[in-house]
Every structure is written in C-alpha cells, then in structure tokens.
Scaffold this motif. Structure first.
Motif, short mmCIF file in Angstrom:
data_model
loop_
_atom_site.label_atom_id
_atom_site.label_comp_id
_atom_site.label_asym_id
_atom_site.label_seq_id
_atom_site.Cartn_x
_atom_site.Cartn_y
_atom_site.Cartn_z
N GLY A 50 0.85 -1.21 0.06
CA GLY A 50 -0.04 0.04 0.04
C GLY A 50 0.68 1.23 0.03
O GLY A 50 1.97 1.26 -0.10
N VAL A 61 -8.93 3.28 -0.15
CA VAL A 61 -7.80 3.66 -1.19
C VAL A 61 -8.02 5.22 -1.50
O VAL A 61 -8.85 5.98 -1.14
CB VAL A 61 -8.17 2.85 -2.53
CG1 VAL A 61 -8.09 1.40 -2.44
CG2 VAL A 61 -9.47 3.41 -3.04
N LYS A 112 -11.70 -1.70 2.71
CA LYS A 112 -10.53 -1.15 1.79
C LYS A 112 -10.74 0.33 1.59
O LYS A 112 -11.71 0.58 0.93
CB LYS A 112 -9.99 -2.19 0.95
CG LYS A 112 -8.82 -1.60 0.29
CD LYS A 112 -8.58 -2.43 -0.80
CE LYS A 112 -7.89 -4.00 -0.62
NZ LYS A 112 -7.15 -4.61 -1.83
N VAL A 139 -3.63 1.71 -2.12
CA VAL A 139 -4.32 1.31 -0.92
C VAL A 139 -3.82 2.00 0.34
O VAL A 139 -2.57 1.98 0.51
CB VAL A 139 -4.06 -0.44 -0.85
CG1 VAL A 139 -4.76 -0.81 0.59
CG2 VAL A 139 -4.71 -1.25 -1.76
N LEU A 160 -13.54 1.45 -1.10
CA LEU A 160 -13.31 0.74 -2.41
C LEU A 160 -14.71 0.14 -2.70
O LEU A 160 -15.01 0.04 -3.94
CB LEU A 160 -12.20 -0.20 -2.31
CG LEU A 160 -12.01 -0.97 -3.55
CD1 LEU A 160 -11.49 -0.26 -4.90
CD2 LEU A 160 -10.93 -2.14 -3.56
N TYR A 168 -7.31 -0.44 5.98
CA TYR A 168 -8.47 -1.01 6.42
C TYR A 168 -9.37 -0.53 7.58
O TYR A 168 -8.74 -0.19 8.37
CB TYR A 168 -8.49 -2.37 6.34
CG TYR A 168 -7.64 -3.28 5.48
CD1 TYR A 168 -8.14 -3.59 4.05
CD2 TYR A 168 -6.38 -3.19 5.23
CE1 TYR A 168 -7.51 -4.28 3.17
CE2 TYR A 168 -5.57 -3.75 4.32
CZ TYR A 168 -6.22 -4.34 3.12
OH TYR A 168 -5.45 -4.72 2.18
N ALA A 178 -2.09 -0.35 5.50
CA ALA A 178 -1.60 -1.43 4.89
C ALA A 178 -0.29 -1.61 5.15
O ALA A 178 0.32 -2.84 4.80
CB ALA A 178 -2.11 -1.27 3.27
#
Length: 291
Positions: A163, A233, A231, A246, A193, A249, A269
């Motif tokens: 990430g 991003v 997730k 990324v 995401l 989370y 990440a």
C-alpha cells in the motif's frame, strides 16, 4: 739375655712361633672385619628398607603423577586447539547463516515489491532503499538513496508492502526525503473501495504509536454500508496522491454528532515498524491527470 749376633752372610728368619701368632692375629682381624661387614650390610639393608625404598617409591609416585599431569596438559592443549578450531568453524557458519537469512529476507522483500509493482503495473516505478529515519520505531519521515539523478521529484508517491507509504517532500541529486501517511501533517482524500464514498484520512503519530492505527473523518455513508474491514484507497479528487493506492482497512467506525458523517480509525496497509525498501512511482498527480 745376650743379643743374637748374626754372622755376615746369614739370612734373616722369623721364629715360627711369631709367624704363627701373626697369622692368627690376621685371621682374627679378617674375622672381625667379616662380622662388622655383615652387621653393616644388615643395618644398611634395614635402613634402606625403611628409608631409601619408601623414598624411591615416593619419587616413583611423584614422577608418575608429573608424567600424568604432563600428558593431561598436552591433551588439554590439544583439546583447546581443537575447540578453537571448532569455534572458528561455528563462527564462520553463523556468519554464513546470518548472510543467507539476510539474503532470504531481502529476496522476500523484493518479491513483495515485485508483487506490489504488478498490482500497480499501470504506474512507472523505481525501487529505493531507506538509508536513514527520523525514528527507530516508526518510519514517519525517512530518507531514501535515490534523487533527481534517478528521475525523482517532490510530490511523487511512495508505496511498499501492499500500500501507500507516503510522499516525497524534499529531494537532492542522490537522495529524497519521504513523509509517510502516519505523520500528523498529512491529509489524504480517499474513498471506500466497496462504495466509492469519500472520506478524509489523517495522519496521527500518537495514535499510530499507541494503537497502530490512523484516523479518518467526513465519511458520507447514507446507506450505512461501511463496515469494519473495508478497504480504503486514494481518491481521484486528491490533489497530490494518485488514485487507487491502498491506504488501509477500516478498524473502527462511529457516527458523528451531526448524524450525517462518520469517523473512526484505519489500520494502514503498510507496516511502518519494518521498512527497508520502497517503490517510488515516477509520475506526478498533475502529469497523470493530463494524460
């Protein structure tokens, strides 16, 4: 008694009685000497039995002990030499094993970078190694071993370990400083995401140090679709960060007091405790947008 007058030419002779007496005295003397010699030999043997022989035994015992000690010392010297030789071999094998372990670790890290490069294959990238850090625990700001000579520029994005790591904030001919997303002064426009809903990710060094997470806010989730584990991003509307990288989370989520937005924490990440190599994306957001 009138003196014995010897005639001229007459031989001198000893009377037999004197001769017999002399021989008897000589025999007695020999007998006495024989007796004393026998007594002396007996006494000498006696003394030898009680003094000399034990002394000789003692010398023998001491000699045997010293010989054994000398043999033992020689054996010890040989064992010491063998032990030193074996220790040298162990040291060499330890060094070799450590080198192999390091090679294995670096190979695994390179494989991760390769896999990450494949994941973001649409971007042109170059690998770099971290050469110094502001902290030994968390890589919130660090220097890499590539710079303008390698095509690097300020605001280029840096990724690693699955990430987004951060962004280049300073650059020289053969070095560049990276400020990571966990730093307090970093803000990233991002999105979920799964729902494409936008949110603002904020670096939080104290939070990363205490709980290993960073924070987010301003999540518009009118359908209550966001859940832990989603997730996050980078968003296309970010001014410096390329889209689709990324960030991490969702770790926790709660509704704000206005009942319109949500905030919470994100598990990055990237493991910011263990960083050695990174990938620099050789594209700027402005250039990417123009394309």
């Amino acid at each position: 008694m009138s003196p014995v007058i010897r005639k001229k030419g007459e031989k001198f002779t000893i009377p037999s009685k004197y001769l017999l007496f002399a021989l008897s005295a000589f025999c007695c003397l020999l007998l006495i000497l024989s007796i004393f010699t026998s007594i002396f030999d007996t006494a000498l043997s006696y003394v030898a039995g009680y003094v000399v022989i034990p002394f000789q035994k003692g010398i023998t015992v001491v000699g045997t002990y010293l010989t054994d000690r000398a043999d033992l010392f020689a054996d010890m010297q040989e064992l010491i030499a063998q032990n030193e030789s074996l220790q040298e071999q162990v040291d060499e094998l330890t060094v070799e094993n450590n080198r192999l372990q390091q090679d294995k670790y670096e190979l695994n890290e390179l494989r991760k970078l390769f896999d990450l490069g494949e994941e973001y294959e649409s971007y042109t990238k170059t690998g770099a190694r971290i050469v110094s850090s502001e902290s030994t625990n968390w890589y919130y700001s660090f220097v890499i071993d590539k710079g303008t000579d390698d095509g690097l520029a300020v605001n280029m994005n840096v990724i690693a370990d699955g990430g987004l790591v951060g962004i280049i904030t300073k650059v020289g001919p053969n070095w560049a400083r990276v400020t990571s997303i966990i730093s307090d002064d970093v803000y990233i426009m991002s999105q979920l995401l799964s729902t494409q809903d936008n949110l603002l990710v904020e670096g939080d060094l104290s939070l990363i140090q205490s709980d290993g997470v960073i924070s987010f806010s301003d999540l518009l989730d009118t359908t209550d679709s966001a859940v832990v584990g989603d997730k996050v991003v980078t968003s296309n509307i970010s001014d410096k960060f390329l889209p689709g990288l990324v960030v991490g989370y969702i770790q926790s989520i709660e509704t704000d007091a206005n009942n319109m937005t949500k905030s919470g924490t994100i598990l990055p990440a990237v493991d910011f405790n263990h960083l050695e190599e990174v990938l620099v994306i050789l594209e700027l957001k402005e250039t990417y947008e123009e394309e």
